[in-house]
Write an enzyme that holds these catalytic residues in place. Sequence first.
Site, PDB file in Angstrom:
ATOM      1  N   CYS A   1       0.820  -1.207   0.000  1.00  9.40           N
ATOM      2  CA  CYS A   1       0.000   0.000   0.000  1.00  9.40           C
ATOM      3  C   CYS A   1       0.848   1.248   0.000  1.00  9.40           C
ATOM      4  CB  CYS A   1      -0.996  -0.065   1.118  1.00  9.40           C
ATOM      5  SG  CYS A   1      -2.300  -1.099   0.513  1.00  9.40           S
TER       6      CYS A   1
ATOM      7  N   ASN B   1       6.348  -1.651   3.021  1.00  5.96           N
ATOM      8  CA  ASN B   1       5.419  -2.313   2.098  1.00  5.96           C
ATOM      9  C   ASN B   1       6.044  -3.618   1.662  1.00  5.96           C
ATOM     10  OD1 ASN B   1       3.627  -0.236   2.095  1.00  5.96           O
ATOM     11  ND2 ASN B   1       4.222   0.594   0.095  1.00  5.96           N
ATOM     12  N   GLY B   2       5.243  -4.665   1.579  1.00 10.03           N
ATOM     13  CA  GLY B   2       5.766  -5.938   1.095  1.00 10.03           C
ATOM     14  C   GLY B   2       5.696  -7.015   2.161  1.00 10.03           C
TER      15      GLY B   2
ATOM     16  N   HIS C   1     -22.414 -29.175 -19.091  1.00 10.28           N
ATOM     17  CA  HIS C   1     -21.460 -30.068 -18.429  1.00 10.28           C
ATOM     18  C   HIS C   1     -21.379 -29.827 -16.927  1.00 10.28           C
ATOM     19  CE1 HIS C   1     -20.128 -31.588 -22.265  1.00 10.28           C
ATOM     20  NE2 HIS C   1     -20.058 -30.340 -22.696  1.00 10.28           N
TER      21      HIS C   1
HETATM   22  N1  GLU Z   1       3.600  -7.174   5.540  1.00  8.15           N
HETATM   23  C1  GLU Z   1       3.386  -5.932   6.218  1.00  8.15           C
HETATM   24  C2  GLU Z   1       2.232  -6.049   7.192  1.00  8.15           C
HETATM   25  O1  GLU Z   1       1.429  -6.924   7.123  1.00  8.15           O
HETATM   26  C3  GLU Z   1       3.205  -4.768   5.271  1.00  8.15           C
HETATM   27  C4  GLU Z   1       1.902  -4.777   4.539  1.00  8.15           C
HETATM   28  C5  GLU Z   1       1.794  -3.680   3.483  1.00  8.15           C
HETATM   29  O2  GLU Z   1       2.473  -3.778   2.459  1.00  8.15           O
HETATM   30  O3  GLU Z   1       0.969  -2.755   3.663  1.00  8.15           O
HETATM   31  O4  GLU Z   1       2.135  -5.248   8.071  1.00  8.15           O
END
Ligand code: GLU
Length: 609
Positions: free
Chosen positions: A2, A99-100, A505
Amino acid sequence: MCGIVGAVAQRDVAEILVEGLRRLEYRGYDSAGVAVINDGELRTTRRVGKVQELSAALDDSPLVGGTGIAHTRWATHGEPSERNAHPHLSSGDIAVVHNGIIENHNKLREMLKGLGYAFTSDTDTEVICHLVHHELKSHDTLLTAVQATVKQLEGAYGTVVIDRTDSDRMIVARSGSPLVIGFGLGENFVASDQLALLPVTRSFAFLEEGDVAEVTRRTVSIFDIDGNAVEREVKESEVTHDAGDKGEYRHYMLKEIYEQPRAIAHTLEGRIASGTVLDSAFGENAAEFLKDIKHVQIIACGTSYHAGMAARYWLEDWAGVSCNVEIASEFRYRKSHMFPNSLLVTISQSGETADTLAALRLAKEMGYKATMTICNSPGSSLVRESDMAYMMKAGAEIGVASTKAFTVQLAGLLMLTAVVGRHNGMSEEMQAKITQSLQSMPAKVEQALGLDDAIAELAEDFADKHHALFLGRGDQYPIAMEGALKLKEISYIHAEAYASGELKHGPLALIDADMPVIVVAPNNELLEKLKSNVEEVRARGGLMYVFADVDAEFESDDTMKVIQVPHCDEFMAALIYTIPLQLLSYHVALIKGTDVDQPRNLAKSVTVE
Ligand code: GLU
């Protein structure tokens, strides 16, 4: 996944950060937070829900300070809650937004717990801030501590780190999640998307994979994955669209549906001459790359995957090459075989879709003859890492449920069909037919938008329904899939799509008065077959909604509502029949009162696996 915004400035930055988050809201998120350094202390405010809640909390007790970071979170590890919202802190000294996904977070967590760190959230992110804190014990600077930290991370990150004892700088790092540095006068910024920073700057440098950068008020120093100082080109942003503006429309999605004639006209500009599509539409050296292509492998996710599926019919029917289409998350984890002289085409609105990017990298290792992306975001990872790029020029798409990006992708893929066809001996006459069709698309889409009122009325029938079935044949089958996806995404009605020939089907067993069946029926050689499928539904008491060509001779009666779609040729039919299905899902969502632009649980740019 995000939003990230960060700033080092002389003025108070909390408002700039929150405005940045607001501009990224369209991506979908579940919580938001901000941390600012004030007088050697880190102050944070975090809230579950909308940025508005965060902003209201800051109105009540403002955060003062010139260095800060902010985040909108789309939870991957740990429920959406205030304690899991970013920024995360280590010992009150270090604050981090991320993020990630950190894939080795469990191992790192155990190691850090052994060192005495106490965890206050369930996120994978929290390991980053404790690691930085730990590394600072043996490193002189925040920069080298972050460099040492990211070496230990497996997975994807775009991350920004600040230290309460050193308010002069923020350290930013990217691998698998985009980050862009924004240059101001005596102040500098970072964000996961340039849109967030347009009110404060238009000069941007995109970080590359593995980059770590130190950003102070007056300097930006960037280091590559091996720690070498590097320059990344600073460019003036060409983004003209102000994401904050819905204009006269109630929702971004409706605005974007209505923008389609303009977006399609824009994508065609400068790309067609003398009855043919120019190779250069796909990048400078496209002619060379496209010369001997005999097979096309398309990789995409979600809506983009449906665009790819439609293109498969076209490339095989009209361009005379074989074509496979696969979902990126499948392709990347199996052993596939490559045909000789294969072109790999990825499709992604954002250009940052994690699975698609991984699939591209795999394909390059496999030795595809050339790679191409169909993408709406200049400077994105897919664009940078592909041999060729078709830049969609659809303008920023804010609604999470894709509309104009899909139809512009279809237009781009039809152009690709014409170009690949030409290299494989497509007749001039056929090429001219395709280009004429492309050029008359904007006006035809405009006509199709005229169905809006009729569809709004029809949508009322769906308000109390829990399921719906979409049917289509040929290149209308992926359009039926896209129609079903739109309905699921924004109205939360369970919907499925079938190739009409598959009805008998299995899915026929589902047909009763509570299962509306939506049929897309252009006037093509499959029409008679489709009519038989319609009779199969009618005979079982099903209620049908048929979007049909004016000449297709369907008539409304007790069991069937017919919506007449303006007549169109075979090259644009898939695109034109998409329009009423977009409008249908929009109006059903309106009636159901769902969050049209930010449907629950979804994110706009899916930069995690
Ligand atoms: N993996 C992180 C979390 O769950 C970041 C999520 C994100 O990219 O907003 O807090």
